[in-house]
Motif scaffolding. Structure first.
Motif, PDB file in Angstrom:
ATOM      1  N   THR A  30       0.838  -1.207   0.000  1.00  0.00           N
ATOM      2  CA  THR A  30       0.000   0.000   0.000  1.00  0.00           C
ATOM      3  C   THR A  30       0.872   1.257   0.000  1.00  0.00           C
ATOM      4  OG1 THR A  30      -0.180   0.298   2.414  1.00  0.00           O
ATOM      5  CG2 THR A  30      -1.735  -1.235   1.367  1.00  0.00           C
ATOM      6  N   THR A  31       0.239   2.360  -0.336  1.00  0.00           N
ATOM      7  CA  THR A  31       0.904   3.666  -0.318  1.00  0.00           C
ATOM      8  C   THR A  31       0.292   4.536   0.767  1.00  0.00           C
ATOM      9  OG1 THR A  31       1.476   3.640  -2.661  1.00  0.00           O
ATOM     10  CG2 THR A  31       1.304   5.801  -1.634  1.00  0.00           C
ATOM     11  N   ARG A 181       1.496   5.670  -9.838  1.00  0.00           N
ATOM     12  CA  ARG A 181       0.609   4.898  -8.957  1.00  0.00           C
ATOM     13  C   ARG A 181       0.322   3.524  -9.559  1.00  0.00           C
ATOM     14  NH1 ARG A 181      -2.364   4.398  -4.702  1.00  0.00           N
ATOM     15  NH2 ARG A 181      -4.520   3.718  -4.757  1.00  0.00           N
ATOM     16  N   LEU A 184       3.494   1.300  -9.190  1.00  0.00           N
ATOM     17  CA  LEU A 184       3.732   0.860  -7.803  1.00  0.00           C
ATOM     18  C   LEU A 184       2.705  -0.177  -7.386  1.00  0.00           C
ATOM     19  CD1 LEU A 184       4.624   4.325  -6.229  1.00  0.00           C
ATOM     20  CD2 LEU A 184       6.173   2.529  -7.046  1.00  0.00           C
ATOM     21  N   LYS A 189       4.570  -2.512  -4.396  1.00  0.00           N
ATOM     22  CA  LYS A 189       5.526  -1.851  -3.520  1.00  0.00           C
ATOM     23  C   LYS A 189       4.813  -1.278  -2.297  1.00  0.00           C
ATOM     24  CE  LYS A 189       8.941  -2.637  -6.238  1.00  0.00           C
ATOM     25  NZ  LYS A 189       9.846  -3.748  -5.885  1.00  0.00           N
ATOM     26  N   THR A 190       5.549  -1.229  -1.208  1.00  0.00           N
ATOM     27  CA  THR A 190       5.084  -0.555  -0.001  1.00  0.00           C
ATOM     28  C   THR A 190       5.706   0.838  -0.008  1.00  0.00           C
ATOM     29  OG1 THR A 190       5.101  -2.674   1.123  1.00  0.00           O
ATOM     30  CG2 THR A 190       4.936  -0.692   2.508  1.00  0.00           C
ATOM     31  N   VAL A 191       4.843   1.857  -0.016  1.00  0.00           N
ATOM     32  CA  VAL A 191       5.334   3.207  -0.309  1.00  0.00           C
ATOM     33  C   VAL A 191       4.978   4.173   0.808  1.00  0.00           C
ATOM     34  CG1 VAL A 191       5.303   5.097  -1.991  1.00  0.00           C
ATOM     35  CG2 VAL A 191       4.960   2.735  -2.772  1.00  0.00           C
ATOM     36  N   MET A 193       5.222   8.295   1.252  1.00  0.00           N
ATOM     37  CA  MET A 193       5.439   9.445   0.376  1.00  0.00           C
ATOM     38  C   MET A 193       5.095  10.726   1.121  1.00  0.00           C
ATOM     39  SD  MET A 193       3.430   9.910  -3.161  1.00  0.00           S
ATOM     40  CE  MET A 193       2.924  11.562  -3.586  1.00  0.00           C
ATOM     41  N   GLY A 205      -2.582   8.119  -2.585  1.00  0.00           N
ATOM     42  CA  GLY A 205      -2.565   7.392  -1.325  1.00  0.00           C
ATOM     43  C   GLY A 205      -3.654   6.340  -1.164  1.00  0.00           C
TER      44      GLY A 205
END
Ligand code: ADP
Ligand code: ADP
Length: 229
Positions: A30-31, A181, A184, A189-191, A193, A205
């Motif tokens: 998650t982002t 987005r 990712l 990916k774990t983001v 920001m 997000g």
């Protein structure tokens, strides 16, 4: 995947902490976007993850490990970092920039070349056309694409992005946000920001973490944030 446990930071010579009693978890794949006014501690929080800032108290875990126990190579293998604009080495070509971490990790030349081209394709830059250019021969948006390619080159599970689209003109920005987005998400990916742009936070997000004066005020999905009074 990324977990802050009571993290705090007071810089030398400062009386007020830049970050205090900070608890936050970012789930794998998650982002999470840190948002808040200038000086509220966003960059400090981000840089605690890759040890550019060392906590005064508390700790940060990546994949269950305290980042304090990771050496520089261990950190770079696990954590990619995208900075605003100035992050690329100006005297190195696009290919050399993207190859930075694989080079540090001792990959073979053939594997690096293959990986660089795959990364440029991923971010929408035709390798034959862009590989040998220097950053000053690129637009702001293209430079940020290279920054993303470089950060992802060694396939780290975690990516940190600090105002990644700040130097990109508004027309190109929304397209780049959507594309990045998408990338990712596909790569799971774990983001974490940082931005001060609420539209960007909502666009990028899965969760948005609102900060003020070095503290976390609220963590919620973007929709809940927009609905708040
Ligand atoms: P943001 O990213 O939200 O703008 P920062 O994390 O950069 O906030 O800064 C938080 C606070 O810590 C600010 O008051 C800033 O002036 C201070 N600060 C940041 N870096 C340093 C440093 N290296 N030395 C002293 N104070 C710092
Ligand atoms: P950890 O990093 O958690 O100790 P790893 O199995 O990932 O465990 O790596 C073992 C050690 O070797 C670590 O210190 C890591 O930073 C280092 N290391 C891993 N890969 C490389 C590499 N390609 N080149 C040099 N050192 C490496």
């Amino acid at each position: 995947m990324i977990r802050f446990e009571g993290a705090a930071k007071t810089y030398p010579g400062q009386t007020e902490p830049a970050l205090d009693a900070f608890d936050l978890a970012v789930e794998a794949g998650t982002t999470c976007v840190l948002i808040g006014p200038s000086g509220c501690g966003k960059s400090t929080a981000l840089q605690l993850v890759n040890r550019l800032v060392v906590p005064s108290a508390g700790r940060v875990l990546v994949e269950g490990r305290d980042v304090a126990g990771l050496d520089p190579i261990g950190l770079r293998r696990r954590i990619g970092y995208v900075l605003q604009g100035v992050g690329l080495f100006p005297h190195r070509t696009v290919a050399q920039n993207v190859a930075t971490v694989p080079g540090l990790l001792g990959w073979t030349r053939a594997r690096i070349t293959e990986r660089v081209d795959a990364m440029l394709d991923l971010v929408g830059l035709e390798p034959g056309q862009y590989r040998d250019r220097r950053p000053d021969a690129l637009s702001g948006g293209q430079r940020q694409r290279v920054g993303v390619a470089r950060a992802l080159a060694a396939d780290p599970p975690v990516l940190l992005m600090d105002e990644p689209f700040g130097a990109v003109d508004p027309v190109a920005r929304t397209r780049l946000q959507d594309e990045v987005r998408g990338i990712l998400g596909r790569l799971q990916k774990t983001v974490l920001m940082v931005t001060h742009d609420i539209d960007e936070a909502v666009r990028m997000g899965d969760t948005v973490a609102l900060m003020r004066d070095g503290r976390l005020v609220q963590v919620a999905p973007p929709a809940a944030l927009l609905a708040a009074p």
